[in-house]
Structures are given as C-alpha cells and as structure tokens.
Design a protein around this motif. Structure first.
Motif, mmCIF file in Angstrom:
data_model
loop_
_atom_site.group_PDB
_atom_site.id
_atom_site.type_symbol
_atom_site.label_atom_id
_atom_site.label_comp_id
_atom_site.label_asym_id
_atom_site.label_seq_id
_atom_site.Cartn_x
_atom_site.Cartn_y
_atom_site.Cartn_z
ATOM 1 N N MET A 1 -1.113 26.970 0.441
ATOM 2 C CA MET A 1 -1.462 27.858 -0.643
ATOM 3 C C MET A 1 -1.318 27.114 -1.964
ATOM 4 O O MET A 1 -0.307 26.488 -2.215
ATOM 5 C CB MET A 1 -0.548 29.080 -0.636
ATOM 6 N N THR A 2 -2.302 27.222 -2.808
ATOM 7 C CA THR A 2 -2.257 26.558 -4.106
ATOM 8 C C THR A 2 -1.515 27.431 -5.098
ATOM 9 O O THR A 2 -1.777 28.623 -5.210
ATOM 10 C CB THR A 2 -3.684 26.293 -4.620
ATOM 11 N N GLU A 3 -0.593 26.827 -5.817
ATOM 12 C CA GLU A 3 0.153 27.562 -6.829
ATOM 13 C C GLU A 3 -0.739 27.840 -8.033
ATOM 14 O O GLU A 3 -1.609 27.051 -8.374
ATOM 15 C CB GLU A 3 1.366 26.733 -7.278
ATOM 16 N N SER A 4 -0.492 28.956 -8.705
ATOM 17 C CA SER A 4 -1.273 29.280 -9.896
ATOM 18 C C SER A 4 -0.663 28.697 -11.158
ATOM 19 O O SER A 4 -1.276 28.696 -12.209
ATOM 20 C CB SER A 4 -1.387 30.809 -10.035
ATOM 21 N N LEU A 5 0.569 28.214 -11.053
ATOM 22 C CA LEU A 5 1.263 27.661 -12.206
ATOM 23 C C LEU A 5 0.563 26.397 -12.696
ATOM 24 O O LEU A 5 0.261 25.505 -11.923
ATOM 25 C CB LEU A 5 2.698 27.325 -11.812
ATOM 26 N N VAL A 6 0.278 26.322 -13.969
ATOM 27 C CA VAL A 6 -0.410 25.166 -14.534
ATOM 28 C C VAL A 6 0.445 24.571 -15.634
ATOM 29 O O VAL A 6 0.655 25.189 -16.674
ATOM 30 C CB VAL A 6 -1.788 25.560 -15.117
ATOM 31 N N PRO A 7 1.006 23.366 -15.437
ATOM 32 C CA PRO A 7 1.765 22.722 -16.509
ATOM 33 C C PRO A 7 0.910 22.512 -17.747
ATOM 34 O O PRO A 7 -0.307 22.432 -17.660
ATOM 35 C CB PRO A 7 2.188 21.386 -15.886
ATOM 36 N N ARG A 8 1.555 22.401 -18.874
ATOM 37 C CA ARG A 8 0.857 22.226 -20.145
ATOM 38 C C ARG A 8 -0.108 21.051 -20.090
ATOM 39 O O ARG A 8 0.211 19.994 -19.573
ATOM 40 C CB ARG A 8 1.870 21.974 -21.266
ATOM 41 N N GLY A 9 -1.280 21.258 -20.635
ATOM 42 C CA GLY A 9 -2.243 20.177 -20.745
ATOM 43 C C GLY A 9 -3.020 19.917 -19.476
ATOM 44 O O GLY A 9 -3.830 19.005 -19.410
ATOM 45 N N ILE A 10 -2.808 20.708 -18.425
ATOM 46 C CA ILE A 10 -3.515 20.498 -17.167
ATOM 47 C C ILE A 10 -4.600 21.556 -17.039
ATOM 48 O O ILE A 10 -4.340 22.739 -17.202
ATOM 49 C CB ILE A 10 -2.554 20.596 -15.965
ATOM 50 N N GLY A 11 -5.791 21.130 -16.696
ATOM 51 C CA GLY A 11 -6.907 22.065 -16.619
ATOM 52 C C GLY A 11 -7.162 22.599 -15.231
ATOM 53 O O GLY A 11 -8.124 23.323 -15.018
ATOM 54 N N ALA A 12 -6.345 22.249 -14.235
ATOM 55 C CA ALA A 12 -6.558 22.728 -12.880
ATOM 56 C C ALA A 12 -5.228 23.162 -12.285
ATOM 57 O O ALA A 12 -4.170 22.872 -12.828
ATOM 58 C CB ALA A 12 -7.169 21.611 -12.029
ATOM 59 N N THR A 13 -5.300 23.878 -11.166
ATOM 60 C CA THR A 13 -4.080 24.313 -10.510
ATOM 61 C C THR A 13 -3.321 23.101 -9.967
ATOM 62 O O THR A 13 -3.905 22.059 -9.721
ATOM 63 C CB THR A 13 -4.399 25.279 -9.352
ATOM 64 N N VAL A 14 -2.030 23.286 -9.770
ATOM 65 C CA VAL A 14 -1.191 22.177 -9.322
ATOM 66 C C VAL A 14 -1.357 21.961 -7.823
ATOM 67 O O VAL A 14 -1.933 22.780 -7.115
ATOM 68 C CB VAL A 14 0.289 22.426 -9.668
ATOM 69 N N ALA A 15 -0.830 20.852 -7.333
ATOM 70 C CA ALA A 15 -0.941 20.490 -5.924
ATOM 71 C C ALA A 15 -0.343 21.563 -5.025
ATOM 72 O O ALA A 15 0.698 22.150 -5.339
ATOM 73 C CB ALA A 15 -0.226 19.161 -5.685
ATOM 74 N N ASP A 16 -1.017 21.810 -3.895
ATOM 75 C CA ASP A 16 -0.476 22.755 -2.925
ATOM 76 C C ASP A 16 0.706 22.111 -2.195
ATOM 77 O O ASP A 16 0.994 20.923 -2.363
ATOM 78 C CB ASP A 16 -1.552 23.261 -1.967
ATOM 79 N N ASP A 17 1.390 22.896 -1.361
ATOM 80 C CA ASP A 17 2.606 22.412 -0.701
ATOM 81 C C ASP A 17 2.359 21.157 0.134
ATOM 82 O O ASP A 17 3.126 20.200 0.072
ATOM 83 C CB ASP A 17 3.207 23.511 0.188
ATOM 84 N N ALA A 18 1.284 21.164 0.936
ATOM 85 C CA ALA A 18 1.042 20.022 1.830
ATOM 86 C C ALA A 18 0.754 18.754 1.039
ATOM 87 O O ALA A 18 1.252 17.671 1.370
ATOM 88 C CB ALA A 18 -0.115 20.335 2.776
#
Length: 200
Positions: A1-18
C-alpha cells in the motif's frame, strides 16, 4: 500500500512498504559489505564520491521529523531502519513481541561474535517498539540492564521475546531474551517512563 504522506518538496507519494524495505535491506547489505571489505584507494574514493551523490539526492527529499519513514514503518522488517541488527516480528500483542533477528557482519565484535554494544541496542529497539505502539503515549528508556549469557554469533537466525512485566502509573517495566535455539544468549530488563504532554 502506498502511503499518502508526502514530505515537503516532493511531488509524488512516498515509497510503499515493499519498496522501502528493499532500500533498507540494500543499506544493511552495504554496511555488512563495508565492514568486511579491504578496499584500495581508488575504489574507496570512487565509492565515497558515489555515496555523497546519493546523500545529496536524499537530502533533496528531506521531510520534517513527523514525516520521516526511517524507523517508522510498522509494516516493514526492522521497523524500516538499518541502525539495529535485522529483525522481523512474527507475533505481536499488547504486552508481548516475538520474532527473529540476525546480526550481520556490520555488528562484528571479534572472533565471529556480535559486538556487545549491539545487543542492548537491539533490546532497546524492541522494548521501545512494544511500549510505543500505535496509539500509545510515547515513553523513553529510563533504565536498561543486559545480562550476557552466551556468545551471540553472526549470521545466525536467533529468536527473541520481549514482554511488558508490569505498569505502575507512568512507569512500564519490560523484560526480554534472545535465544540461539535452546540456548539463552542474553536477557534484559528495562524501565520506560511515559512522557508528559509536550515533553521532548
């Protein structure tokens, strides 16, 4: 599952668990290889330059403390961090964690045995994961005592069990052990104190 949390300055979702677990495993593998390597000047210089480049890439994707993934991914082995020996939780409850761990070459103390300081580090990580589970108030280590019973050998699958012994107000007492088959390698006890609101 892809996390919806997006660190500052990032335009895409963060890496999924795997994907993130793959990054942590690659980092752990690099550290084990580094600990066992005897590089020449040229290869050491080339690798250092490449690592600085990757550090720059990661720095561009830095997030605030509450946004970071490292040591915060409950669905990832070792909680998504490479600081401690690798571990995987195979049984989890409100008062207990059980699982397996493996000390790689990065944690060599000498003669094929794990460095003594890495063992309390692992206990502190496991105790903290038990005490600071999702939805629980944060707590910090106030006391940690380890008894070394037998040598912890590298590159062996070991078992661990940690459990909450009792609670007294803001104080939580925990115990744990690491085993190599039937042999107890280390036992530990600790006291964690629940933080007050706003306490760092």
């Amino acid at each position: 599952m892809t996390e919806s949390l997006v660190p500052r300055g990032i335009g895409a979702t963060v890496a999924d668990d795997a994907t993130y677990e793959g990054l942590i495993e690659a980092t752990r593998g690099f550290l084990d290889a580094l600990a066992g390597a005897v590089p020449d000047d040229a290869s050491a210089a080339d690798l250092a330059a490449e690592l600085r480049g990757w550090a720059s890439v990661l720095a561009e994707r830095a997030g605030a403390e509450q946004e970071r993934l490292f040591a915060r991914r409950a669905g990832v082995a070792s909680h998504g961090q490479s600081m401690t020996p690798a571990y995987r939780v195979t049984g989890e409850g409100d008062t207990e964690l059980r699982g397996t761990t493996r000390f790689g070459g990065y944690f060599l103390g000498g003669n094929g045995a794990a460095h003594g300081g890495a063992i309390p580090l692992l206990f502190d990580e496991l105790f903290g994961r038990l005490i600071n589970g999702e939805g629980r108030p944060p707590a910090r280590t106030a006391y940690l005592h380890v008894d070394f019973r037998a040598v912890v050998r590298l590159d062996r699958d070991l078992g661990f069990r940690v459990r909450r012994d009792r609670r007294e107000g803001r104080k939580q007492y925990v115990r744990g052990e690491i085993r190599d088959g039937d042999s107890v390698c280390a036992e530990a006890e600790a006291l964690f104190v629940e933080l007050r609101p706003g306490q760092p």
